[in-house]
Scaffold this active site. Structure first.
Site, PDB file in Angstrom:
ATOM      1  N   HIS A 309      71.230  47.812  27.167  1.00 41.98           N
ATOM      2  CA  HIS A 309      71.336  46.801  26.110  1.00 41.98           C
ATOM      3  C   HIS A 309      70.352  47.127  25.008  1.00 41.98           C
ATOM      4  CE1 HIS A 309      71.486  42.902  24.123  1.00 41.98           C
ATOM      5  NE2 HIS A 309      72.621  42.719  24.760  1.00 41.98           N
ATOM      6  N   ASP A 366      78.147  42.035  30.817  1.00 43.55           N
ATOM      7  CA  ASP A 366      79.512  42.500  31.110  1.00 43.55           C
ATOM      8  C   ASP A 366      79.658  43.105  32.501  1.00 43.55           C
ATOM      9  OD1 ASP A 366      80.532  41.803  28.578  1.00 43.55           O
ATOM     10  OD2 ASP A 366      79.645  43.588  27.700  1.00 43.55           O
TER      11      ASP A 366
HETATM   12  N1  CMC Z   1      74.965  54.809  30.819  1.00 46.77           N
HETATM   13  C1  CMC Z   1      74.281  55.982  30.701  1.00 46.77           C
HETATM   14  N2  CMC Z   1      73.329  56.185  29.791  1.00 46.77           N
HETATM   15  C2  CMC Z   1      73.045  55.195  28.939  1.00 46.77           C
HETATM   16  C3  CMC Z   1      73.715  53.953  28.989  1.00 46.77           C
HETATM   17  C4  CMC Z   1      74.700  53.783  29.979  1.00 46.77           C
HETATM   18  N3  CMC Z   1      75.367  52.638  30.087  1.00 46.77           N
HETATM   19  N4  CMC Z   1      73.242  53.161  28.031  1.00 46.77           N
HETATM   20  C5  CMC Z   1      72.312  53.857  27.373  1.00 46.77           C
HETATM   21  N5  CMC Z   1      72.174  55.091  27.919  1.00 46.77           N
HETATM   22  C6  CMC Z   1      71.207  56.131  27.531  1.00 46.77           C
HETATM   23  C7  CMC Z   1      71.617  56.830  26.247  1.00 46.77           C
HETATM   24  O1  CMC Z   1      72.403  57.971  26.515  1.00 46.77           O
HETATM   25  C8  CMC Z   1      70.264  57.167  25.660  1.00 46.77           C
HETATM   26  O2  CMC Z   1      69.739  58.268  26.343  1.00 46.77           O
HETATM   27  P1  CMC Z   1      68.798  59.339  25.567  1.00 46.77           P
HETATM   28  O3  CMC Z   1      67.567  58.575  25.173  1.00 46.77           O
HETATM   29  O4  CMC Z   1      68.543  60.407  26.577  1.00 46.77           O
HETATM   30  O5  CMC Z   1      69.587  59.819  24.385  1.00 46.77           O
HETATM   31  C9  CMC Z   1      69.398  55.966  26.036  1.00 46.77           C
HETATM   32  O6  CMC Z   1      69.979  55.458  27.241  1.00 46.77           O
HETATM   33  C10 CMC Z   1      69.361  54.884  24.960  1.00 46.77           C
HETATM   34  O7  CMC Z   1      70.705  54.506  24.682  1.00 46.77           O
HETATM   35  P2  CMC Z   1      71.242  54.162  23.234  1.00 46.77           P
HETATM   36  O8  CMC Z   1      72.706  54.405  23.200  1.00 46.77           O
HETATM   37  O9  CMC Z   1      70.410  54.887  22.200  1.00 46.77           O
HETATM   38  O10 CMC Z   1      70.883  52.623  23.177  1.00 46.77           O
HETATM   39  P3  CMC Z   1      71.499  51.552  22.211  1.00 46.77           P
HETATM   40  O11 CMC Z   1      70.550  50.437  22.154  1.00 46.77           O
HETATM   41  O12 CMC Z   1      71.917  52.178  20.925  1.00 46.77           O
HETATM   42  O13 CMC Z   1      72.859  51.125  22.950  1.00 46.77           O
HETATM   43  C11 CMC Z   1      74.378  50.015  24.403  1.00 46.77           C
HETATM   44  C12 CMC Z   1      72.992  49.983  23.723  1.00 46.77           C
HETATM   45  C13 CMC Z   1      74.654  48.671  25.034  1.00 46.77           C
HETATM   46  C14 CMC Z   1      75.471  50.305  23.339  1.00 46.77           C
HETATM   47  C15 CMC Z   1      74.363  51.142  25.476  1.00 46.77           C
HETATM   48  O14 CMC Z   1      73.390  50.849  26.464  1.00 46.77           O
HETATM   49  C16 CMC Z   1      75.737  51.337  26.130  1.00 46.77           C
HETATM   50  O15 CMC Z   1      76.554  52.090  25.587  1.00 46.77           O
HETATM   51  N6  CMC Z   1      76.018  50.662  27.286  1.00 46.77           N
HETATM   52  C17 CMC Z   1      77.327  50.733  27.906  1.00 46.77           C
HETATM   53  C18 CMC Z   1      78.285  49.798  27.167  1.00 46.77           C
HETATM   54  C19 CMC Z   1      77.992  48.334  27.487  1.00 46.77           C
HETATM   55  O16 CMC Z   1      77.783  47.954  28.620  1.00 46.77           O
HETATM   56  N7  CMC Z   1      78.019  47.499  26.426  1.00 46.77           N
HETATM   57  C20 CMC Z   1      77.793  46.056  26.560  1.00 46.77           C
HETATM   58  C21 CMC Z   1      76.534  45.619  25.891  1.00 46.77           C
HETATM   59  S1  CMC Z   1      75.973  43.998  26.389  1.00 46.77           S
HETATM   60  C22 CMC Z   1      77.113  42.840  25.871  1.00 46.77           C
HETATM   61  C23 CMC Z   1      77.592  42.976  24.469  1.00 46.77           C
HETATM   62  O17 CMC Z   1      76.835  43.128  23.534  1.00 46.77           O
HETATM   63  O18 CMC Z   1      78.781  42.913  24.307  1.00 46.77           O
END
Ligand code: CMC
Length: 428
Positions: A309, A366
């Protein structure tokens, strides 16, 4: 609250710029850069807005490090246990939990606006039967603006109030009608003697040929899910609602934009992706460990859906409540607990794995919600629609707060241009 005498100093290129410090009631600190460009010619750059506050808001507080979520000061755990969705909607929209009399009045008004204009029947039949219900809902809410053009008059509080009530009342009717259309069943029109969640369940699962018996445990679970999704400050869809609304467009158009933003798999669409992931693991027999390995491999393009998140760097408090509710609902409806067991196994593996620990990745809202939707018979492609029904009062409350803000301005970010410098069409 704000101490105007506090400043941070930004020094660059021989200039020193004083940036006023803004403190929130929970002591969050923001540096006000709104005069930065006029004073210096510089802008800030923050793709994905990871360090950018777009507004001051009194609606929802999140402490992502501590796993705290509060609506108008009330902890989510208390609201989940002791209130109903319409009470929470009232709280978000008008700032206070309603008294018994206010709740009666509010509930009654919402009930009186649940029906759709008869011409709306033709709207659904114009769309493909197998359309995903999220774009159908976004289109339907956008189309609703054509039936109620008066609600673009945000100067008139009464018009806004009636518009708010209409949206709250009609969204479940629209969502259920979109679903019925997709499966070729007759639309079930609302029954105003039922509570919000029960009315929705009947419109989803009832048929005109027989009486639909509402299971109060299921209705309560739906109400709880709506409460848990009701607001989450400046997330992607809410920011979309605010940005669209900042041009002073119609409230319903802003909400249609919010629904569109929510649909994506990185946002609300993750709840559908989670269940698809769990089902895949179930059919591939015990591949949870392998799936987690794949999610860690950057070249695989796979993420552990429902994990991570932008704000929570600890366990999402909504996921904690939902994990417990999964057990209650499954034991009540007698559904298979296989998907819940896989989810718990995935969680256990991930929470003990360095990759997830070092990046502070925990289950989000989720991760467990889909297991409940599935257990109570909500079709997978309706999961994100359920999220939208819950998020509606939050979107509207944020829209109303923005429009009432005396510092209100159209949203218009700047950019650093990286394209070609001036050039001319050769030979002309
Ligand atoms: N599985 C594997 N790796 C992950 C995941 C995941 N679910 N989430 C983040 N990472 C890794 C990402 O690859 C990155 O690694 P590195 O630092 O080595 O490059 C690190 O963790 C930081 O991730 P980010 O993508 O830069 O973080 P963000 O804040 O931009 O993204 C997020 C947040 C929710 C989009 C992301 O965690 C994600 O894609 N999660 C899966 C989708 C999900 O469950 N979304 C629902 C969010 S909560 C409810 C809502 O808002 O709807």
């Amino acid at each position: 609250m704000n101490k105007p005498e506090e400043f941070a100093e930004l020094k660059f290129d021989g200039k020193t710029i004083k940036l006023p410090v803004v403190r929130g009631t929970e002591n969050e600190i923001g540096l006000d850069i709104s005069k930065l460009r006029p004073q210096s010619g510089w802008i800030t750059l923050d793709p994905g807005y990871t360090s950018t506050g777009s507004c001051q808001s009194a609606i929802t507080f999140i402490d992502g490090e501590k796993g705290i979520l509060r609506y108008r000061g009330y902890p989510i755990e208390e609201l989940a246990e002791k209130s109903t969705f319409l009470e929470v909607a009232h709280l978000l929209l008008y700032g206070e939990l309603p008294t018994a009399e206010e709740l009666d009045r509010f509930t009654d008004t919402v009930r009186r606006h649940t029906m759709l204009h008869e011409d709306f029947r033709r709207f659904f039949s114009a769309l493909p039967k197998d359309a995903h219900p999220m774009p159908v809902l976004a289109a339907a809410v956008g189309a609703l603006a054509t039936f109620y053009p008066e609600h673009d008059d945000a100067e008139s509080l009464n018009h806004v109030h009636v518009g708010v009530v209409r949206l709250l009342a009609k969204m479940p009717t629209l969502a259920a009608a979109a679903f019925k259309h997709s499966i070729g069943q007759p639309t079930m029109w609302p029954r105003n003697d039922l509570d919000y969640a029960s009315n929705f369940l009947r419109m989803m699962f009832g048929v005109p040929a027989e009486e639909y018996v509402i299971d109060p445990v299921i209705a309560k679970a739906v109400d709880l899910l709506l409460i848990l999704h009701a607001d989450h400050e400046q997330n992607c869809s809410t920011s979309s609602v605010r940005l669209v609304g900042s041009s002073q467009s119609h409230l319903f158009s802003g909400i249609a934009a919010g629904i569109s933003a929510l649909w994506g798999p990185l946002h609300g669409g993750a709840n559908q992706k989670v269940i698809e992931m769990l089902e895949r693991i179930a059919t591939e027999h015990g591949t949870a460990d392998r799936f987690v390995e794949r999610a860690k491999d950057k070249s695989s393009n796979t993420r552990l859906m429902g994990f991570g998140h932008r704000v929570y760097k600890s366990y999402d408090p909504r996921a904690k409540i939902l994990k417990k509710t999964c057990n209650d609902v499954i034991s009540r409806v007698g559904g298979s607990s296989q998907l819940l067991e896989i989810a718990m196994r995935l969680e256990e593996i991930a929470l003990n794995d360095d990759y997830f620990i070092s990046r502070n990745l925990y289950p989000n809202v989720d991760f467990y919600s889909g297991v409940i939707y599935k257990a109570i018979g909500i079709p997978v492609n309706m999961f994100t629609v359920m999220f939208a029904l819950g998020r509606l009062p939050g979107w509207i409350a944020q829209w109303m707060e923005m429009r009432a803000d005396p510092t209100f301005k159209i949203g218009r970010p700047r950019q650093i241009y990286t394209g070609a410098t001036v050039r001319h069409i050769p030979g002309r």
